[in-house]
Write a protein that holds these residues in place. Structure first.
Motif, PDB file in Angstrom:
ATOM      1  N   TYR A 178       0.823  -1.199   0.000  1.00 62.26           N
ATOM      2  CA  TYR A 178       0.000   0.000   0.000  1.00 62.26           C
ATOM      3  C   TYR A 178       0.860   1.254   0.000  1.00 62.26           C
ATOM      4  N   ALA A 179       0.306   2.298  -0.633  1.00 63.15           N
ATOM      5  CA  ALA A 179       0.947   3.618  -0.647  1.00 63.15           C
ATOM      6  C   ALA A 179      -0.158   4.666  -0.696  1.00 63.15           C
ATOM      7  N   ALA A 180       0.203   5.916  -0.446  1.00 59.90           N
ATOM      8  CA  ALA A 180      -0.785   6.996  -0.460  1.00 59.90           C
ATOM      9  C   ALA A 180      -1.322   7.209  -1.865  1.00 59.90           C
ATOM     10  N   ALA A 181      -2.631   7.412  -1.964  1.00 65.40           N
ATOM     11  CA  ALA A 181      -3.243   7.702  -3.260  1.00 65.40           C
ATOM     12  C   ALA A 181      -2.693   9.022  -3.790  1.00 65.40           C
ATOM     13  N   GLY A 182      -2.487   9.065  -5.106  1.00 62.89           N
ATOM     14  CA  GLY A 182      -2.036  10.298  -5.735  1.00 62.89           C
ATOM     15  C   GLY A 182      -0.547  10.526  -5.690  1.00 62.89           C
ATOM     16  N   LEU A 226       1.006   2.398   8.951  1.00 61.96           N
ATOM     17  CA  LEU A 226      -0.185   2.875   8.266  1.00 61.96           C
ATOM     18  C   LEU A 226      -0.154   4.396   8.142  1.00 61.96           C
ATOM     19  N   ARG A 227       0.210   5.075   9.202  1.00 61.09           N
ATOM     20  CA  ARG A 227       0.257   6.532   9.172  1.00 61.09           C
ATOM     21  C   ARG A 227       1.365   7.043   8.245  1.00 61.09           C
ATOM     22  N   LEU A 228       2.488   6.343   8.229  1.00 62.00           N
ATOM     23  CA  LEU A 228       3.564   6.727   7.311  1.00 62.00           C
ATOM     24  C   LEU A 228       3.105   6.574   5.855  1.00 62.00           C
ATOM     25  N   ALA A 229       2.374   5.504   5.578  1.00 62.26           N
ATOM     26  CA  ALA A 229       1.866   5.298   4.222  1.00 62.26           C
ATOM     27  C   ALA A 229       0.856   6.381   3.854  1.00 62.26           C
ATOM     28  N   MET A 242      -6.713  -3.842   7.411  1.00 54.42           N
ATOM     29  CA  MET A 242      -6.328  -2.533   7.927  1.00 54.42           C
ATOM     30  C   MET A 242      -6.360  -1.465   6.848  1.00 54.42           C
ATOM     31  N   ALA A 243      -5.990  -1.813   5.624  1.00 54.74           N
ATOM     32  CA  ALA A 243      -5.731  -0.791   4.609  1.00 54.74           C
ATOM     33  C   ALA A 243      -6.667  -0.806   3.412  1.00 54.74           C
ATOM     34  N   ALA A 244      -7.297  -1.952   3.119  1.00 55.63           N
ATOM     35  CA  ALA A 244      -8.052  -2.055   1.864  1.00 55.63           C
ATOM     36  C   ALA A 244      -9.213  -1.066   1.777  1.00 55.63           C
ATOM     37  N   GLY A 245      -9.845  -0.752   2.894  1.00 59.82           N
ATOM     38  CA  GLY A 245     -10.980   0.170   2.862  1.00 59.82           C
ATOM     39  C   GLY A 245     -10.616   1.615   3.104  1.00 59.82           C
ATOM     40  N   ASP A 246      -9.319   1.926   3.148  1.00 59.44           N
ATOM     41  CA  ASP A 246      -8.860   3.285   3.439  1.00 59.44           C
ATOM     42  C   ASP A 246      -8.815   4.092   2.146  1.00 59.44           C
TER      43      ASP A 246
END
Length: 294
Positions: A178-182, A226-229, A242-246
């Motif tokens: 996972y990574a931040a969108a955009g 998660l917060r770093l991502a 944890m991340a799929a619905g973020d």
């Protein structure tokens, strides 16, 4: 008190024994005091009084937690039987007008990621139609002892070591990148859990992907990763639950980079208890719904 038995007038102060039970279950005076609605000083005084009356140490400190001594463990079956009996008395006195419910609380321990992102969001569905059920979610990376009654059910990411309560695999937890969108995700440095957890498959997956240089950023907790991502600082391996619905994150790739088995542990003598059985079935359903392939 002889041979671990509560005799004479020693049971006249149930508050003190209840405090001891709470400390055994939480591992900390402050947490036990909060659960009972008293201050830590009072909790400590009650335990010390029990120790003085019995002439034995009932708690000892280990790895920053208060854990039961052998003498305390010998008392636990009687204390828990007394607790159940008193709950039954309370339920009988409640009457049709209700008053305060006599909860049958089931204590579930799991790592924080499972408590926060798998169990907690689904609690309303569990409690619906079960007015007498209470639930303690104990997010703790320690392997709390079921044989010592620190918990009724335990969820663990891997088979338990050594002998203890029976465990069965109920599903697998999938992990993705996972990574931040955009962001230009492919250009971000890698992040991973710290070296103390280098044996975990999700950490090994991140280290393989990072290559010789290794992950640039490390953290001790998944929540920190998660917060770093989210901040756009790293790409990293996180559990899908944890991340799929973020909405702030994107998953890189369609297939899991690794999966981990989820084991459910419980007391054999509690298997027929309706509250424990209901919570165990609820947990199994949640894990099955994650849909991770082995």
């Amino acid at each position: 008190m002889e041979s671990g038995r509560m005799e004479g007038g020693r049971m006249e102060s149930w508050d003190a024994w209840q405090t001891l039970l709470a400390v055994v279950r939480t591992g900390r005076l402050a947490a036990a005091a909060e659960r009972l609605g008293i201050d830590p000083t009072t909790a400590g005084r009650r335990v010390r009084r029990l120790e003085a009356e019995s002439g034995r140490a009932l708690l000892m400190r280990r790895d920053g937690y208060l854990v039961p001594t052998r003498a305390c463990l010998d008392l636990m079956p009687q204390l828990e039987a007394a607790e159940r009996a008193l709950r039954g008395v309370g339920a009988g006195l409640a009457g049709p007008e209700g008053g305060r419910p006599a909860w049958r609380t089931v204590r579930v321990t799991a790592v924080a990621a499972l408590c926060d992102h798998l169990l907690a969001p689904a609690v309303p569905a569990l409690l619906a139609g079960r007015p007498a059920l209470g639930l303690d979610l104990i997010a703790d990376d320690r392997n709390l002892s079921l044989t010592r009654r620190e918990a009724d059910l335990a969820l663990r990411l891997g088979p338990p070591a050594g002998r203890g309560a029976p465990a069965r695999e109920i599903g697998r937890l999938a992990y993705g990148i996972y990574a931040a969108a955009g962001t230009a995700a492919e250009e971000l440095p890698w992040g991973a859990l710290d070296g103390a957890m280098a044996h975990l498959p999700e950490v090994r997956a991140a280290e393989r992907a990072a290559g010789r240089a290794g992950p640039r950023l490390r953290a001790a907790r998944l929540e920190t990763l998660l917060r770093l991502a989210r901040a756009g600082a790293v790409r990293t391996v996180l559990p899908d639950i944890m991340a799929a619905g973020d909405p702030t994150l994107v998953r890189l790739g369609d297939t899991p980079v690794c999966t981990r088995p989820v084991f459910l542990l419980g007391h054999p003598e509690d298997e027929a208890a309706p509250p424990v059985r209901a919570v165990a079935a609820w947990i199994e359903g949640l894990v099955a719904a994650t849909g991770a392939d082995g």
